[in-house]
Structure formats: structure tokens, C-alpha cells
Design a protein around this motif. Structure first.
Motif, PDB file in Angstrom:
ATOM      1  N   PRO A  91       0.812  -1.220   0.000  1.00 26.56           N
ATOM      2  CA  PRO A  91       0.000   0.000   0.000  1.00 26.56           C
ATOM      3  C   PRO A  91       0.845   1.269   0.000  1.00 26.56           C
ATOM      4  O   PRO A  91       0.529   2.225  -0.708  1.00 26.56           O
ATOM      5  N   GLU A  92       1.950   1.296   0.769  1.00 25.06           N
ATOM      6  CA  GLU A  92       2.718   2.545   0.796  1.00 25.06           C
ATOM      7  C   GLU A  92       3.427   2.824  -0.522  1.00 25.06           C
ATOM      8  O   GLU A  92       3.909   3.924  -0.744  1.00 25.06           O
ATOM      9  N   LEU A 139     -11.455   8.233  -3.023  1.00 15.78           N
ATOM     10  CA  LEU A 139     -10.144   7.596  -3.206  1.00 15.78           C
ATOM     11  C   LEU A 139      -9.122   8.056  -2.163  1.00 15.78           C
ATOM     12  O   LEU A 139      -8.168   7.346  -1.869  1.00 15.78           O
ATOM     13  N   PRO A 189      -1.443   6.615   2.011  1.00 17.16           N
ATOM     14  CA  PRO A 189      -1.437   5.358   1.262  1.00 17.16           C
ATOM     15  C   PRO A 189      -1.318   4.129   2.162  1.00 17.16           C
ATOM     16  O   PRO A 189      -2.006   3.138   1.947  1.00 17.16           O
ATOM     17  N   GLU A 190      -0.470   4.195   3.193  1.00 20.17           N
ATOM     18  CA  GLU A 190      -0.329   2.982   4.009  1.00 20.17           C
ATOM     19  C   GLU A 190      -1.582   2.678   4.832  1.00 20.17           C
ATOM     20  O   GLU A 190      -1.708   1.594   5.370  1.00 20.17           O
ATOM     21  N   TRP A 191      -2.502   3.654   4.950  1.00 23.53           N
ATOM     22  CA  TRP A 191      -3.791   3.371   5.594  1.00 23.53           C
ATOM     23  C   TRP A 191      -4.847   3.041   4.545  1.00 23.53           C
ATOM     24  O   TRP A 191      -6.016   2.883   4.895  1.00 23.53           O
ATOM     25  N   ALA A 222      -5.867   5.703  -2.032  1.00 26.27           N
ATOM     26  CA  ALA A 222      -5.294   5.482  -3.359  1.00 26.27           C
ATOM     27  C   ALA A 222      -4.405   6.665  -3.742  1.00 26.27           C
ATOM     28  O   ALA A 222      -3.409   6.509  -4.435  1.00 26.27           O
ATOM     29  N   VAL A 223      -4.784   7.844  -3.324  1.00 24.57           N
ATOM     30  CA  VAL A 223      -3.992   9.070  -3.542  1.00 24.57           C
ATOM     31  C   VAL A 223      -4.136   9.950  -2.314  1.00 24.57           C
ATOM     32  O   VAL A 223      -5.049   9.778  -1.516  1.00 24.57           O
ATOM     33  N   TYR A 224      -3.232  10.917  -2.169  1.00 28.06           N
ATOM     34  CA  TYR A 224      -3.357  11.906  -1.097  1.00 28.06           C
ATOM     35  C   TYR A 224      -4.472  12.898  -1.455  1.00 28.06           C
ATOM     36  O   TYR A 224      -4.673  13.208  -2.642  1.00 28.06           O
ATOM     37  N   ALA A 225      -5.165  13.381  -0.457  1.00 31.51           N
ATOM     38  CA  ALA A 225      -6.221  14.375  -0.671  1.00 31.51           C
ATOM     39  C   ALA A 225      -5.619  15.613  -1.323  1.00 31.51           C
ATOM     40  O   ALA A 225      -4.625  16.156  -0.838  1.00 31.51           O
ATOM     41  N   SER A 276       1.083  16.627  -1.009  1.00 34.30           N
ATOM     42  CA  SER A 276       0.400  16.694  -2.301  1.00 34.30           C
ATOM     43  C   SER A 276       0.350  18.136  -2.798  1.00 34.30           C
ATOM     44  O   SER A 276       0.539  19.079  -2.028  1.00 34.30           O
TER      45      SER A 276
END
Lengths: 330, 330, 330, 330, 330, 330
Positions: free
Chosen positions: A270-271, B264, B270-272, B275-278, C321
Motif C-alpha cells: 500500500p505505501e 479515493l 497510502p499505508e492506511w 489510493a492518492v493523497y487528498a 500533495s
């Protein structure tokens, strides 16, 4: 278009010194960055980065220059023929541009032109493309084959040109195509050793796993992440491409889910961007081949760029190490 | 069905001792686990876990027992009325079952029945559901409202019953509905303070952000991850639900992308599972409210379960700490 | 003092080129760094960084210059009116200063002056300060109210001017006050939804949680960590401020401990600076609101700095981001 | 009190089998856990854990038993003389207690008694205490000496008895005293080698660095974290003890800050509990000696518990390894 | 030796209940653990774990039992034929052993015997061994071939029997041989695709990369880390084996260093045990093939153990996931 | 050689400005980097970095310059006397070199010469060397003493000159010798406190633990990692040195293994480079002393470089902090 023999490269321009101030020149360059700014007096201007394969330089283009509109229309990633005069700002080469013309797509096709402007995959892109299509035809399960074909019909050209990454592995023109074909070759070589892996699913998964990057990266000659790339990421974009094509190709629900899963999990952890951990034999297999070829692609590029004078390459971030570039026994 | 007054709870059964061996009993229980095994002699048997809100026990059901087929048909998560005799195996309560009947969905609706079998959200689920629907109606942008409505039309019942998690926050029946309504309340309270956040997008994002969990978790009374949950994860499942509904509702492309992005990115890192950062104001906002209410949900549950004799709760993994459960000045 | 209309900003100075060498100028600037060095011949000199809101430049001031003593007395963070001549060193603007006068606190109060020198919170600091005091008055538990009042009496002015961070969120003049008031507003909006949270404790915790930063950061116009900030950190400094004030206000021991705990735990995780994990409902609540408003503060600042030409902001480290800065449907 | 020769240890009791059911016995045990519960019929009962150095067992004490009030008054950590009858519950030893008497502090002082009940530091605690006090007297800077003395006057007895940890190093009675004295010895040995370290500050820092643990851990014979330990942590508690004592001892402000800093930073990294990173020579020095003696304490304990039959100890979590327990050349 | 048809497996023994107490039995079992302890009365006894492929149980053997000396001489990992009587301790099967005989190496060779006692690689070990030797012969560079041969001459038998891991991948008898042969097959298949990789070096590196595990793990039938394994680790042990053999085989210094480097770096990252990062094409290649086959080995084992009743395997720690064990379209 | 009084240091050269263009100068400098490049016209040239203790500058040397061959023969790390003319390229000092002479080893020995060129350990290297040899003689176990002696006989000179690190602690000439002697002093001081540590083993381990660095770093005056350093790392190189010497010295197998283990584990954690975790009392002890002296070495260097004008040092990466450089009470 003017003969390229008279065009100066970035390397040529940078080898000049301040004694050359005022000298006219012409060059064929990629418009790498185009940042709109406003001067203290309220006038608009552009901070421009122009470059070719050998480097880049910055200059300023004011709103009242005829070059301003040309660059604005051409946009980042365009190839422009510029004419200007040599100038220096704070000791750095920063020419005054007098004229700029953007090249058409046709002009870009001139032999050897792109190779001077950007790094290109070492294998011939036409042959890679044929091989890629042959891998599609080689998928024995008909609906999986049709699914891959449908995705390629939708994004083929972008896929053909895209790099495989902005900065890590296969980060050059056609790099995505090259990396995908290399993975398909490895897949074909390894399938007899891992009979628990379904060949059609694994091959379809490999051919599609990174297709989202054809949307994530944009610009023909400068690589940056597109709006969709930023907001969704190539993993989800590729999943969506595959899903739409699979439904169109009437792929059975079980295989749709497994194919989607390969794409969603191929980044491994995931990371590193995986939506889920690989949980089918094919997904584990594709994820490992991706990792293998990505790392070997870094090795291959470092060897191509190797220098006789140095036994080791520069540090390669993707390998966390320098690389010994001389062959054994040499 | 037999009067529940004569039914023994798991707590009642465990308070018996070996002196009760052979005594007949009847209980209403959830079939928590049903693992098929094969005995040394080749005969099939089930290792069975039965439980209610107060705990669970294991027993064995052989292939020639009439109970075998009933449990097989009922499947994990079913509620069964069992009759049997008290027995002990290796000192542990492990009854011999003589009869089992699975309850129908209608029977499950009997007042107070489920509350004895599983943990249920403390607020009335009917009122939560009404409030949830009122939040949908309150979305001013029409296509976003229609998008949310279309998702809920598709997965509403599952959404209504699902827990918000297997093990962390709001991990109980209706927990997902409760958590979503709590977030919508927080959203409504905070929107006036953050005018840069688009109210319709934020509220639609909140109402839809976890809808993928209605697919990820399955089973009415035992929570486990479904095949789709394992292979795709609730983030991608929710994204797909929203995408399909948004296209149906003719939502403009810009808002489709922003709504998908909220889903998403809502897991934060991501590790939680993000799919992408906000990368939009609304996505940052929803992600932070999700985090706030998830943590406060853990606090609320620990306070409900607090015990006068202990000043602190057990360690709460989601908070990495015990919690002081007495009010200030008490 | 000379009319500011004739003063050149850093942007003005940097737009000059070497043709301007020798031209006299005057500017009003912040003394951002003042590093004492010794020349090869043993003479002392200062390496000086001067700047305003638009940037900064470096120059050298030798020990025999009249400017030397002025800068030494003024110290980092002072605002100075300088006069000098345009010069370049290694192609960079590096003027020779002939005269420097430090502004008094009174002069600094001139309308609009600071806004040109440093980034300032967008909301009016006077109104923020009134609202902050109104939040104090709104605490219903008398001793908690008195505790907050006592801390503010001790560090009020520093608190009013301090940024909330050196580099992350609300990192500008009055940023700490603004962030605290924003959190208090969010607290007031959310308290009705979380009745298990004690309103007085939560509000007192919010108003005090970052007061240690008024000691940790020093300098009116350049932000750097003070000796106490380095040796103790704002978490412990704020805890100590609250403890002293609470004892003075005769707050009961139970609430003293809970209030201290909110401050000690508000950073969330030990690796982010929390002394302990949040272990009371109020501490969890405050920590989550802090996180929410810190992230939304980064969003708000990026939107204020947004540029019509770019759809996305620069990468924001605190959000990991870029941010989409155009409103939906635009 | 009855002769201890007739008292059965936990090991003795566990070596019995079900054939001994009903046999009366007497034992001297620590009340390790006392959890209040309510039976289905509404009656209160205790789930009790009793143990000695060799292990522990559980049993149930109902509210109408005379033992109930005795245990309630004694509380966790008390030493009780119990009489009862051997019984088994679900195959486990679970006696019925008929009588219980708590020992007074005086009775606890009987020679050899505690050693049978809990693990105790191998060195004589009286001599360790004398040595600890001699180290205080050896601090040459008078106010630092007085500061340490004042802290010890406040928490001396708790400090003398406390373990240095719940589970990692020196996790036994007097372990904190032993660890502190060992660090002081190492400090004295190393000071001549690191002349940049101020001897008085380093020694005072060592003697005080973990004093907060005397508050963080509570209970004479069972170690658990106190309310203050949970809400503040030993680092902040120790800092507060030192601060109060230093002000009382009129220590100069510079040294107060440095002494506090040693305590705040001694855990090394924030994720290990340090409030700040060590930023003075003394703080770096103390932090390193703490780490050295903590690790060597784990080695020493493993060697004491070594078993001739095994070359390696069990895995020691604090060393992430097993330990070779035989001397070289053996 | 007695006919195995009368021997009870662990599964048979555990299917008995307390009614069988006192019944005599005989079994062929592995001595999995043998822990020497001392009873309260000073007498020595062993806590013993005996098991076969289907599970294990514990029992106690006192110093005056004739079994005591037999087990002591046999040691952990021996195969013993035991006779005893069924007994239960605290509800668990815990027999009283009356007789024990250790099997000789010859007896262990009886067909089918080991397969009942321990998990064995699914491919025939004789054929794997032949293939392994053929891979050695296939190395074209003579000194590299001689180097591999010399290592195998030194540790061949241990290598042939060892598992590839204690707990992760290929963790069963012959697992190391199987994993190595699988990697060699993958190497042969992939070499034509990566011409920058030296075939002899890569193949020698693969055949030797894990040979240190033949020293790190010890015991024929119970796997535990040896003293050298604990103190040096298999990476350094394998490096030393290769170094010694390479010098003996007169391999040129350049290749010695590259071969050693493959072994030292094959674990990939330092935190996974690599001494250095891979810095030659061959080292990157071997490290990636190792990772690929390790993960695929976990997939293959999970598929072998798959159960028709469950669509997914248990969670596989090495994949951080469950695995879908049904083939596509099934 | 010309009198050094006329030689300009890098500081002197950088204090010149463009007005000095064309002025001749002579300097004594270290050849820090020598990168071979090829000009667009195919001619070879060197990009050269020359420096002394006070800094460095870059210049270009073309293939037809007499300096070219001199630098090529001298190689990186050589000390050269250069003559040239002041020039600037893009505003930076970039002289044209006309003549270069490499100094012989004898010339390098001139008093005070090296100290001007590179940072040197503050203690006298001759005395450190004598003390180091005395520590060897003090090892009471004869074979361990002979082992250390044999390693030093092999790599003594390199060991004497090497830094202890490229960038972290003791990163200067003789730094490795200084760090090792400091650790030996600490070892001697601490051994009486930890009687479970074998003195001969611990001291031998300390004297040898970093000897691999004498191979890992190369170049007398510029520090870079050698090929062996990159491919094996100092831990394995040191292990190999010790192993060879121990066998030669006929050290018993048990102590060989323990000595090797100290070296293999001294880095503490695998991610910091340890091959295995410390698993003997001596290995834990040496690893902790290494950590202590490494950190204190950073403190000592920061104090030597402290500046009266600043209370704190620059941020020290190895301490993750700035350091307070004024003594207490100052």
C-alpha cells in the motif's frame, strides 16, 4: 524548416561565455516549463525553461513580446524553434528571444529529431510496438485478449509514447512500452516454471498493469502528472480502463475481478501505491515481474550511460546504491 | 418458535460446571464460524463456533448428525435455535447438538432479538436512517444529490446494517450508518467555518465515502471480508459505486472527478489505504472529519462499556492507549 | 521617517541588472540573519540577510562600517531602514550598505508597514484577539476560565504575534492566534455532537494547547526557535504555563491533571511530539480538531496564494500533495 | 503469623492434581489482580489473581465470602495469607478460599519473605541506597546537590522500591534504584574521559532522570501504571519533580534549564518518549549511559536466569535476540 | 522395528478422550523440544514436546524414568518410537511414557516414513538434487563452476536436507534445495532477456546464495538456528563458504569479489539482512529472482494446502494477505 | 618547493573579486574530484575540484594542457601545488591552471602542512598510536592479543590515517584511530562495573571493530568508499581481517566466533549495518560503547567549532539537533 545543422544545442549555448553577449543564435528546443507571473508594474510575463537532451536554461518572456503568444499557444511539452540573442543574467545564460515557432506533429516525426531532444528507449519503438501487439494476439483466452485489445484501442498512442515513470525506472520516451514488453518477455519465459499461474490472465495483467500511466503522465516531451493522474493515480485509472474494456468484451465476472485485482495490487505494498495486497497467484506473479524488470531497467540505463573513466555509476536512487558498470574479468 | 424465556445465553451456559453434564438446553445463537474438516476415518465433520453478544463456544458436528445439513444450509452468520446436551471436552464447555433450526429474516425482526445476539449501534437505526436520507435531500446541487440517491438505491440495505469496521471503530451492527450520520452532522456544523469547502461536494463525499464497506463486509451477523472486499478493497468499491451513479445522474465531469477523489483519498495516507493523497479542499475536509469521528466513536464505545470499578478502560488499539472513563470532577 | 514611496522593495532591487551598479537606493527591510564571521586578516564582519515579504538577499558588512554597530544592536528580526549602493558579487545582487536605522516599536505600528515586510494572518488581528478573549469568557467552569486568563495575562502579547509554526501550517504573523481561534470556533460547533466531551475542559484545552509556542518561537519578524524552545519544546512549555496558572486559579486537582494532559497529548503521536497518547475524551477531541484545522489552514493559505494560470498549487509538504485551487464547476 | 514452613508455594499447588481436590492448604501470596464483576443474578464477585515468584493462578471470590472484604480492603499489590481448599475449574487449579489476612508493612519486612514473592534486585538494597546517597553527597555544585536531595526527600521511599520498567530492563523490585546506581558508577568512571561534560550536572541528571517512574508505577508488589503515569508519563513527572526542587534549592536559571533538559531528553528519540532531542553535552552523555546500562541490565538478568542445559537464553525483546550465556572458553 | 500399522499418529491420540485414560499405545514421533528443568525437590525432569506432521503434544519425563536417558542421548530433532499410557493433565493429552527408542539414520530412510513425520518438498528430492548438480555442470566459466562444486562438496548433505526458512517460504525438508533449483530454472529462463547479466556469475550466485542456511539451521527433523547461525547469520556464513572455495578454485580476484557480493546483497535491504545493497547487474538480478521465487513458493504451498470448502487460504504472513486458491473460471 | 608564505588559500582566492581577473597566483591544494568528460568536439577534459581545509572551487582542465597529465597521474586525493591565473565563469571563481606539481609523500610530512589542507583529529596522532599499541599489549589473553596485533600489522598505516566516517562522527584524518582509542579508554573504565564482560574479548573487539574502515575508505586526503567498501562494507571486511588473523594466531574456535560476532554486530541494528543482533555480553557492551563515543565525538567536534557569537551549533544530523555550546553557568 531551417537546416538543423545551424541550430545550436543547449550544450553549445552553455559553452559560450559573456564575450558572446549579443550574438544571434537559433535552436530547436522543448518548452519544459512555462510559468505565468506578474511583474511589479502589473504586466504579465513568462518564466520559461527551454531544453534539449543535453540540459536546459531559463529565460524571461514579457507579455509584449511576439514570442509570448506563441509559447502560450504551444504549451509545456511543445517543441519550438527559437531565435534570439545571447545574454546573461546574474552570470547565467539567459537569452533574449526574438522569435519562436512551434513544430507540428508531422515535423516532430523527422528522423533523429526527437532523439536529440529527449531521452528515448534504446530499442526501436516500432519493433516494440509490433511485439506488444503480438503478445496481445498470443493470449489464448478470447475475452481476455479482446479486453486488452479494447484498452489499447482506447489509449494506444499515449501508451506508445509514455515514459514508465517521472523519475525512477524506464523514465524516458517509450519507456512504458519498453518496460511492458520486457515484462511480457519475462512472463513468457517464466510461465512454464509456475504452472499454477493462469497464462492468459497473467499476460493480460502484464499488458494492462500500467496503462493508467498513459493518462497519469501528459505532455509529449515533458513529463508531468495530469489532473486525472493527481486526483486518481495510475492504479485506479488503469483499473477503470480494464473494467470498461472487460465489460465491453463480455469477459466473465470471475476473470474481470481477477484482472482488476492484478492492476489494483501490482505496486506490491500500500505505501508504494497498491490498493490491495496481491491475493491471487497471477497478481503475486505480475507484481514480482514488475519489480524485477523495473530494477533491471535501472541497471540497463546505468550501463548505457556508463563512462570509461569511472568504475561505478552515480548513485541510483531506485537501487539505493551506485552500480559497478564494468563487466566481470574486464 | 419456543419462548425465548427458556433459552439459555452463552453466559448462562458457561456458568454451568461439569456437574451439569448431560443436562438438556436450548439457545438462540449466531453461527459464527463453520469450518469443514475430515476425520481420520475419512468422515466429514464441522468445527462450529456458536455465540451471542456475551461470548461464544466451540463444538463439533459430525456428518451423520441431522444438525450437519441445517448448519451447512444456514451458513456462517445465520441465527439458529439449537437444542442439545451439556458436555465438556478437555475441560471446556462443548455441547452435543441434537437439533438446529435456522431463523428466517422475518423471525430475526422480532423486537430485542438481535440486540441479544450482536452489538448494535446505540442510536435507533430507524432514526439514523431517516436522518441519513434527510442529509441526502439537503444537498443543494441537484446532480450530486441524485448521485448519492442512486448509490443508496443500489446498496441501501447492506449499508444500513453494516458495521463501519471489523475491529477498529464503530465495529458493530449499523455502525457504518451511525458513523456516516455522525460525520454528516459534523460536516454541517463545520461548513460555515470553512467557506472554501463546497457544501454539496463535501456532504455528498461524506455520505458516499465508505459505501464500499457495504460490499467489503458480508454476513448479517458475523462480519468478514467478502471476496470483492479482499480483491478490491472498500476504497475502490466505493469509487466504482459513485462513478456509476454519477454518470447515471449526469453529474458534470469536473464534479465526478472531485467526488471520486474524495472517496479515493479519504483514508489519508497510502499505508492506511488511500489510493492518492487528498488534493482538493473537500477531500482534505472529509478525510479530517472521518478521522475525528472514527476516534470519537472509539471514545464513545469505551464510555458505554465503562465499569464503575475501573477508572480506565482496557487499552484501545485505535487510540494506542487506555481511556479515562470517569467524567471530570466526579 | 522618509516616505515609503521612495523605498525599493526586494523585488524592485532584484529586477535591476548590473548596469545599475553604483546606483543609490533606500529600502525598509527585516534583518533576517546576522552571522558573525572573522576575515582572514582577523577583522570581524557580518554576513547579513535582509528581506521583505517578496524575498531576500545577502550582503557583507565589515567591522569598520557604521552599519555594523547598528545591526549588532538591532539583532535578528529587527526592521531597518537601509541606504546603500547597488553592487553585485559573483553575479548576485549584493549591495554595499552605507547607512542603517532600526525602527522603533512605535514606527512598526504604522498602518500597512508590516504587511509589506512579512506574511500576516488574513483575518484582522484585533478582531481575532477580541474573539479569543470572548472564548475565554465563555468558559463556564470558573477556575478553568481563570486558568486560561492567567496564562494569557502572562504571555498574551507574544501569543498574539506568534506564528503557529516555523514552516508547516499557519506559519505567519498572528498565525498562532488565528489557528487557536479557528479551533475554538470548530470546538463550539462540534460540542453539541459529542456530549461526552466536557465543554469547559475542551475549550480551555484548545485555548491553551499551543501557548508554549509563544515561548518556543522568538523574534518579532524572523521566526526561530528560542533556547527554551530547543531545550524543552512547546509541549512542555505550554504544560508548565498551564500548571502554574491552574494552581494560582485554585483549579481542582482532577481538572488540573486533565488540562495538563490535553496539552501533553495534543500532538497525537510521540514521534510528532506528544509526551503521552490522548487518554481522555477531551484530549482525543482537541487533538483531532488541531489536526483538522492545521490541515485546513494549509488549504486556505494555498488558495490565497493561488494563481489563475495554474490549476494546482505547488506541492504542500504538510499535505504530501499539490492542491487543486480552482472551485468546482469553474 | 503461621510458620512459613507449612505454606505452599504456587509451584507446590500446581504440582497437585485433581486427586487432591478438597485438600486444605495455606499460602502466602501477592494479590496480583482484583477485578470486580457482577454475576448474572446481580451479585458482585471478584475475579482474583494470586501469585508468588514462581507463578500465579486465578480464582473467584463471591460477595458473601468473608474473604471478599479482606481483598477489597487490601487492594492489588497486597500480600495476603490465604487458607482454602484445592479445587479445579475447567481442568485448572482454582481453589475455594475460606480465609484471608493481609500482611502489614512490618510483617513484609521479615527476612527472605519478599524474595519468595517477587523478583528483587540482586544487590542488597540497603547498600544500593547508601551508595545512591553517597553519589548525591559527591555532587560538588551545592545547589544541584540540594536539588537532588530535595527530590529524594519527596519521593525517596517509592523510588527505593520501584522497578525500572514494567517489562523491559531492571523490571523488578529495587530495579530503579539499582539501574540508577549502576548509571552513576558508569558516569563516575567515564567523566575523566569526557572533560567537556560538567560533572555535577551529569551526575545530578543521572540521579534524577527516572525519578518520575516512582510516580508512574504504583503498587508495592504488582507493577502497574498509575493515573498520573498514564496521563503525564515519567518524563514529564520527573521534569516537574526536578523543577520544583531546583527552584526550592535556588539553583541558577541556566542550570535549572539544563537539568530539566537532561530529564526531558534522556529517552533519546521522541518515539521512545523523549520530549526533545538531547542538545547539551550532559544530555547526550546521560542518554547514552542510560542506554548502555539498560542493555547491560538485560544481559545481567539473562545471565542470572541462565540454565546449564541451554547455551542460549530465551529471546530478550529488548535486545531483539537470544543471548549466549556461557562464558568464553567454557 | 514394530510394524508402523499399529502406531498411532498425533491425530489419532488427540481424537481420544478421557475415557481412554490408562490405555497403552505406541507411536513414531519427532522429539521437537527437550527442555531440562528442576523440580521443587531438586530432581531433574524434562518437559518434552513430541509430534508428527499432524501436530504435537507435551508431556513430562522425570529423571528416574528409563526414557530420560534415551531422550537425552537422542536430542532434539531425533525420531523416537515411544510406548506409553494415555493420561490427561489439566484436560490436555499428556501421556506417561514407559519406553523410548531412537531410530538410526538407516531406519529413517524407510520409504514413506519421514513424510509422515515432517512436511517435505513436493518434488522428488533425488531429482532435485540431480538437477541441482546439472546446473553446476552447466556453468561455463571453469573456476566459478569449481567454486560452486567445492562448496557443495563441503556442505552438500546438510544443504540437501535443509529447509529454506524456519517460518516463511519453502519452510520444509528439502525446501532449500527446491527453492535453489527453482531459482536456477528461473535464471536460465530469464538470462536471454538480460544480456548485461554474466550467466556464469549469476548462476553460481544463485546456487550459492543461501548455502549459509545449511549451517544456520540445524537438526534433521526440527528446525532451529544453530550457534553459528545466531552469531553470524546465513549471509556471512555463505559468504565465508564461497570465499574459501573460490580461493581454493583459483577464481580470479574480480569474480571472487562479485560472487561474494551477490551473497552479501541477496536479501535486498539491510533491514531484511543484506550486508550491502546490490551494486552489480548480477547481484540485482539474483536478488530479484530470490524475491520472486520466495513469494511464488508461498503461493504454491498455500495451493497445495487448499481446502475445497474455503475459497481463500488462511492469511499468509509473507504475502500480508489471504490467497484465492480456486483457479479462474472454476 | 616554493615558500608556503606566498601560497594563497582557498579563502584568500574566494575573497578576490572580478577586478582581480588575470592575476597570477600559486596555491597548495588537495585534488578532491577529478571527473573525466568529453567535449562536444570529442576532446577530453577534466572537471576538477581543488580545495583545502577552508573550502573548494571547480575549474576545467583541457586535454592539451600540461596540467592534464599531472592531475591524471596524481589522482584524486593527491596534494598538488598549482599555479594559474584568476578567472571567473558564470560569476564563480574558476581559475585557468598553467602548472601543477604533485607533492611526494615526504613533502606531505612537512610540519603543519596537512593541517592546513584537511581536518585532523585534535589529539596528537603519534600519541594516539602509542596508546593504541599499549591497549593491544594490555590484552591478557595471549591469542587474542596476537590476533589484534596481526590485523594491525596488515592494515596499520591505513588504519592510522583513516577517518571514522565519511560524514557522521570522527569524520576527519586519524578519526578512526582517535575513536578507537577513546572507546578503549571507556572500555577500561567500565570493565570493573560489568564483571560479566570478558576483558580480553571486549578490548580485542573494540580495537578491531572498525578496522574494515581502513579498507572501506580510500584516498589519503579525500575520503571516498573503495570498490571493496561498496561491494562488501566495513563490517564484513573487518570480520574477514579478524578471522584471518585469529586463525593465524591459533585462537580457540569459541573465541574466534565471539570475536567475529562482536564485529558483525557492533552496528547495533540491521538497518544501521549490523549483520546480526548482538548476542553475547561482550558484543552488547562494545556496541553500546561505540554508540556512546560516536555521539560524544559529535559533541566534541561541535564544541571545537563553536563560535562565540552563537549559543547553539549548526544542526548536527547525527544528534538530530543543534547543540548548546556554552558551558553551564557561563
Amino acid at each position: 524548416m531551417a537546416e538543423t545543422s545551424h541550430l545550436l544545442s543547449v550544450g553549445d549555448l552553455k559553452s559560450l561565455d559573456t564575450a558572446a553577449t549579443g550574438r544571434p543564435f537559433a535552436s530547436l528546443l522543448v518548452l519544459k516549463k512555462l510559468a505565468a507571473k506578474t511583474a511589479a508594474n502589473g504586466n504579465p510575463f513568462y518564466s520559461v525553461e527551454l531544453g534539449d537532451r543535453g540540459g536546459s536554461f531559463n529565460c524571461t518572456v514579457f507579455g509584449d513580446s511576439p514570442v509570448f503568444e506563441t509559447l502560450k499557444d504551444a504549451g509545456e511539452g511543445a517543441v519550438v524553434r527559437v531565435e534570439g540573442k545571447v545574454e546573461y543574467y546574474q552570470g547565467r545564460f539567459s537569452p533574449r528571444l526574438g522569435k519562436a515557432t512551434a513544430l507540428s506533429e508531422t515535423e516532430l516525426g523527422a528522423p533523429g529529431l526527437l532523439e536529440n531532444l529527449v531521452e528515448v528507449a534504446p530499442e526501436d519503438s516500432g519493433q516494440l510496438w509490433s511485439e506488444f501487439n503480438a503478445f496481445i494476439e498470443g493470449i489464448s483466452q478470447a475475452e481476455l485478449r479482446a479486453t486488452v485489445r479494447a484498452v489499447v484501442d482506447e489509449i494506444g498512442d499515449d501508451f506508445k509514447w509514455a515514459p514508465a515513470a517521472v523519475a525512477m525506472h524506464h523514465a524516458y520516451r517509450h519507456g512504458l512500452l519498453e518496460h511492458t514488453v520486457h515484462m511480457a518477455r519475462a512472463c513468457r519465459a517464466l510461465l512454464p516454471l509456475y504452472p499454477e499461474v493462469d497464462p492468459s490472465l497473467a499476460m493480460a495483467g502484464i499488458l494492462l498493469h500500467d496503462t493508467g500511466k498513459a493518462i497519469e503522465y501528459e505532455g509529449t516531451l515533458s513529463t508531468k502528472r495530469s489532473r486525472r493522474g493527481i486526483l486518481q493515480g495510475h492504479v485506479v485509472l488503469g483499473y477503470q480502463l480494464a473494467r470498461k474494456a472487460a465489460i465491453k468484451a463480455k469477459l466473465d465476472a470471475d476473470r474481470v475481478e481477477r484482472l482488476e485485482h492484478i492492476i489494483l495490487s501490482h505496486q506490491g505494498e500500500p505505501e508504494w501505491g497498491a490498493a490491495v495486497y496481491a491475493a491471487t497467484p497471477e497478481a503475486v506473479f505480475v507484481s514480482m515481474i514488475d519489480n524485477l524488470d523495473a530494477k533491471m531497467g535501472m541497471v540497463q540505463r546505468a550501463l548505457r550511460q556508463a563512462n570509461d573513466a569511472n568504475e561505478f555509476s552515480e548513485r541510483l536512487p531506485g537501487l539505493s546504491s551506485v552500480l559497478l558498470t564494468r563487466p566481470p574479468g574486464a
